[in-house]
Write a protein that holds these residues in place. Structure first.
Motif, PDB file in Angstrom:
ATOM      1  N   ALA A  28      24.621  24.490  46.807  1.00  0.00           N
ATOM      2  CA  ALA A  28      24.564  24.055  45.413  1.00  0.00           C
ATOM      3  C   ALA A  28      25.837  23.308  45.033  1.00  0.00           C
ATOM      4  O   ALA A  28      25.809  22.384  44.234  1.00  0.00           O
ATOM      5  CB  ALA A  28      24.359  25.251  44.504  1.00  0.00           C
ATOM      6  N   GLU A  36      20.001  20.505  45.503  1.00  0.00           N
ATOM      7  CA  GLU A  36      19.263  20.812  44.276  1.00  0.00           C
ATOM      8  C   GLU A  36      17.828  21.229  44.599  1.00  0.00           C
ATOM      9  O   GLU A  36      17.292  22.138  43.981  1.00  0.00           O
ATOM     10  CB  GLU A  36      19.272  19.612  43.317  1.00  0.00           C
ATOM     11  CG  GLU A  36      18.536  19.860  42.010  1.00  0.00           C
ATOM     12  CD  GLU A  36      19.027  21.076  41.213  1.00  0.00           C
ATOM     13  OE1 GLU A  36      18.230  21.638  40.434  1.00  0.00           O
ATOM     14  OE2 GLU A  36      20.205  21.480  41.362  1.00  0.00           O
ATOM     15  N   ARG A  39      18.017  24.762  45.762  1.00  0.00           N
ATOM     16  CA  ARG A  39      18.252  25.638  44.610  1.00  0.00           C
ATOM     17  C   ARG A  39      16.942  25.890  43.848  1.00  0.00           C
ATOM     18  O   ARG A  39      16.619  27.024  43.512  1.00  0.00           O
ATOM     19  CB  ARG A  39      19.297  25.022  43.685  1.00  0.00           C
ATOM     20  CG  ARG A  39      19.752  25.942  42.569  1.00  0.00           C
ATOM     21  CD  ARG A  39      20.835  25.280  41.718  1.00  0.00           C
ATOM     22  NE  ARG A  39      20.306  24.485  40.644  1.00  0.00           N
ATOM     23  CZ  ARG A  39      19.781  24.982  39.515  1.00  0.00           C
ATOM     24  NH1 ARG A  39      19.734  26.270  39.326  1.00  0.00           N
ATOM     25  NH2 ARG A  39      19.320  24.181  38.587  1.00  0.00           N
ATOM     26  N   GLN A  40      16.178  24.842  43.631  1.00  0.00           N
ATOM     27  CA  GLN A  40      14.898  24.981  42.926  1.00  0.00           C
ATOM     28  C   GLN A  40      13.904  25.808  43.745  1.00  0.00           C
ATOM     29  O   GLN A  40      13.166  26.629  43.200  1.00  0.00           O
ATOM     30  CB  GLN A  40      14.307  23.604  42.591  1.00  0.00           C
ATOM     31  CG  GLN A  40      15.049  22.867  41.513  1.00  0.00           C
ATOM     32  CD  GLN A  40      15.057  23.618  40.200  1.00  0.00           C
ATOM     33  OE1 GLN A  40      14.065  24.230  39.788  1.00  0.00           O
ATOM     34  NE2 GLN A  40      16.200  23.622  39.525  1.00  0.00           N
ATOM     35  N   ARG A  42      14.665  28.129  45.845  1.00  0.00           N
ATOM     36  CA  ARG A  42      15.111  29.515  45.760  1.00  0.00           C
ATOM     37  C   ARG A  42      14.706  30.135  44.427  1.00  0.00           C
ATOM     38  O   ARG A  42      14.207  31.258  44.389  1.00  0.00           O
ATOM     39  CB  ARG A  42      16.625  29.598  45.950  1.00  0.00           C
ATOM     40  CG  ARG A  42      17.042  29.423  47.378  1.00  0.00           C
ATOM     41  CD  ARG A  42      18.541  29.436  47.549  1.00  0.00           C
ATOM     42  NE  ARG A  42      18.863  29.454  48.968  1.00  0.00           N
ATOM     43  CZ  ARG A  42      20.053  29.184  49.445  1.00  0.00           C
ATOM     44  NH1 ARG A  42      21.056  28.863  48.643  1.00  0.00           N
ATOM     45  NH2 ARG A  42      20.270  29.219  50.746  1.00  0.00           N
ATOM     46  N   ILE A  43      14.916  29.408  43.346  1.00  0.00           N
ATOM     47  CA  ILE A  43      14.522  29.928  42.031  1.00  0.00           C
ATOM     48  C   ILE A  43      13.032  30.244  42.035  1.00  0.00           C
ATOM     49  O   ILE A  43      12.613  31.330  41.606  1.00  0.00           O
ATOM     50  CB  ILE A  43      14.878  28.926  40.911  1.00  0.00           C
ATOM     51  CG1 ILE A  43      16.392  28.853  40.725  1.00  0.00           C
ATOM     52  CG2 ILE A  43      14.186  29.307  39.599  1.00  0.00           C
ATOM     53  CD1 ILE A  43      16.852  27.722  39.808  1.00  0.00           C
ATOM     54  N   TYR A  46      12.300  33.328  44.436  1.00  0.00           N
ATOM     55  CA  TYR A  46      12.802  34.606  43.926  1.00  0.00           C
ATOM     56  C   TYR A  46      11.999  35.062  42.704  1.00  0.00           C
ATOM     57  O   TYR A  46      11.663  36.247  42.577  1.00  0.00           O
ATOM     58  CB  TYR A  46      14.285  34.506  43.570  1.00  0.00           C
ATOM     59  CG  TYR A  46      15.194  34.163  44.742  1.00  0.00           C
ATOM     60  CD1 TYR A  46      14.847  34.460  46.055  1.00  0.00           C
ATOM     61  CD2 TYR A  46      16.405  33.536  44.518  1.00  0.00           C
ATOM     62  CE1 TYR A  46      15.684  34.135  47.108  1.00  0.00           C
ATOM     63  CE2 TYR A  46      17.257  33.219  45.578  1.00  0.00           C
ATOM     64  CZ  TYR A  46      16.883  33.523  46.870  1.00  0.00           C
ATOM     65  OH  TYR A  46      17.722  33.215  47.918  1.00  0.00           O
ATOM     66  N   SER A 102      16.504  32.157  51.804  1.00  0.00           N
ATOM     67  CA  SER A 102      17.790  32.817  51.608  1.00  0.00           C
ATOM     68  C   SER A 102      18.531  32.936  52.935  1.00  0.00           C
ATOM     69  O   SER A 102      17.930  33.182  53.974  1.00  0.00           O
ATOM     70  CB  SER A 102      17.594  34.207  51.019  1.00  0.00           C
ATOM     71  OG  SER A 102      18.840  34.837  50.849  1.00  0.00           O
ATOM     72  N   THR A 148      20.015  37.637  43.265  1.00  0.00           N
ATOM     73  CA  THR A 148      19.563  36.269  43.558  1.00  0.00           C
ATOM     74  C   THR A 148      20.071  35.267  42.538  1.00  0.00           C
ATOM     75  O   THR A 148      20.361  34.127  42.889  1.00  0.00           O
ATOM     76  CB  THR A 148      18.033  36.181  43.635  1.00  0.00           C
ATOM     77  OG1 THR A 148      17.457  36.641  42.401  1.00  0.00           O
ATOM     78  CG2 THR A 148      17.497  37.003  44.791  1.00  0.00           C
ATOM     79  N   SER A 149      20.218  35.690  41.306  1.00  0.00           N
ATOM     80  CA  SER A 149      20.638  34.743  40.274  1.00  0.00           C
ATOM     81  C   SER A 149      22.048  34.220  40.530  1.00  0.00           C
ATOM     82  O   SER A 149      22.364  33.091  40.168  1.00  0.00           O
ATOM     83  CB  SER A 149      20.524  35.355  38.888  1.00  0.00           C
ATOM     84  OG  SER A 149      21.460  36.411  38.722  1.00  0.00           O
ATOM     85  N   HIS A 151      23.109  33.234  43.234  1.00  0.00           N
ATOM     86  CA  HIS A 151      23.018  32.171  44.235  1.00  0.00           C
ATOM     87  C   HIS A 151      22.351  30.901  43.736  1.00  0.00           C
ATOM     88  O   HIS A 151      22.301  29.915  44.464  1.00  0.00           O
ATOM     89  CB  HIS A 151      22.267  32.678  45.466  1.00  0.00           C
ATOM     90  CG  HIS A 151      22.988  33.772  46.159  1.00  0.00           C
ATOM     91  ND1 HIS A 151      23.953  33.532  47.105  1.00  0.00           N
ATOM     92  CD2 HIS A 151      22.920  35.122  46.040  1.00  0.00           C
ATOM     93  CE1 HIS A 151      24.444  34.680  47.532  1.00  0.00           C
ATOM     94  NE2 HIS A 151      23.834  35.664  46.899  1.00  0.00           N
ATOM     95  N   VAL A 152      21.842  30.938  42.525  1.00  0.00           N
ATOM     96  CA  VAL A 152      21.137  29.752  42.036  1.00  0.00           C
ATOM     97  C   VAL A 152      21.755  29.182  40.754  1.00  0.00           C
ATOM     98  O   VAL A 152      21.221  28.256  40.165  1.00  0.00           O
ATOM     99  CB  VAL A 152      19.626  30.041  41.812  1.00  0.00           C
ATOM    100  CG1 VAL A 152      18.956  30.350  43.126  1.00  0.00           C
ATOM    101  CG2 VAL A 152      19.417  31.149  40.806  1.00  0.00           C
TER     102      VAL A 152
END
Length: 153
Positions: A28, A36, A39-40, A42-43, A46, A102, A148-149, A151-152
């Motif tokens: 990130a 990006e 990141r998306q 992962r969001i 999760y 992850s 997890t939050s 990491h994003v």
């Protein structure tokens, strides 16, 4: 330098030399489009896992009450059992997706732990054990989201 086109959740392989290669994972902090996208991904993964866990947990608690309350035995239908299987499958599938995006051992461990704890709801011996497991799984899901939050963001 040539770079293969991989799915957004996969590492990018950038050759170091003609005889070796290494995985380069976008982060990130790099600010790149690949970072990006990761990141998306992962969001999405999760959040999907947490949602699937909540649904699996809800169905298990409902079935526990059906099995342990005398006047509800008739509600233990094949459809209810099938719903348990389907929600467990969905939660496992979402867990695997979250694990694929992850690279943090803590997140991998938490995802396994919260799934195991949620599955234990099925085996609760009495109302007190069920209440304790419900609190444990609720907190486990919250802890997973907290981990997890980080990491994003």
């Amino acid at each position: 330098m040539w770079q293969a086109s991989w799915p957004s959740w996969a590492p990018c392989w950038v050759p170091e030399s003609p005889t070796s290669s290494r995985a380069v994972r976008p982060t990130a902090a790099s600010g790149s489009p690949a970072a990006e996208r990761l990141r998306q991904e992962r969001i999405d993964a999760y959040c999907a896992y947490a949602g699937a866990l909540l649904e699996y947990r809800r169905v298990l608690v409902h079935r526990w009450f059906v099995l342990h309350e005398d006047d509800r035995c008739g509600e233990d239908t094949p459809e209810l059992r099938e719903e348990v299987y389907k929600t467990r499958y969905s939660a496992q599938e979402a867990m695997f997706r979250a694990q694929m995006v992850s690279d943090d051992p803590e997140i991998l461990d938490r995802s396994e732990q919260v799934m195991a704890a949620t599955t234990e709801l099925h085996w609760a011996r009495d109302r007190e054990a069920l209440t304790e497991l419900r609190a444990t799984t609720r907190q486990g899901i919250r802890d997973f989201i907290a981990a997890t939050s980080r990491h994003v963001r």
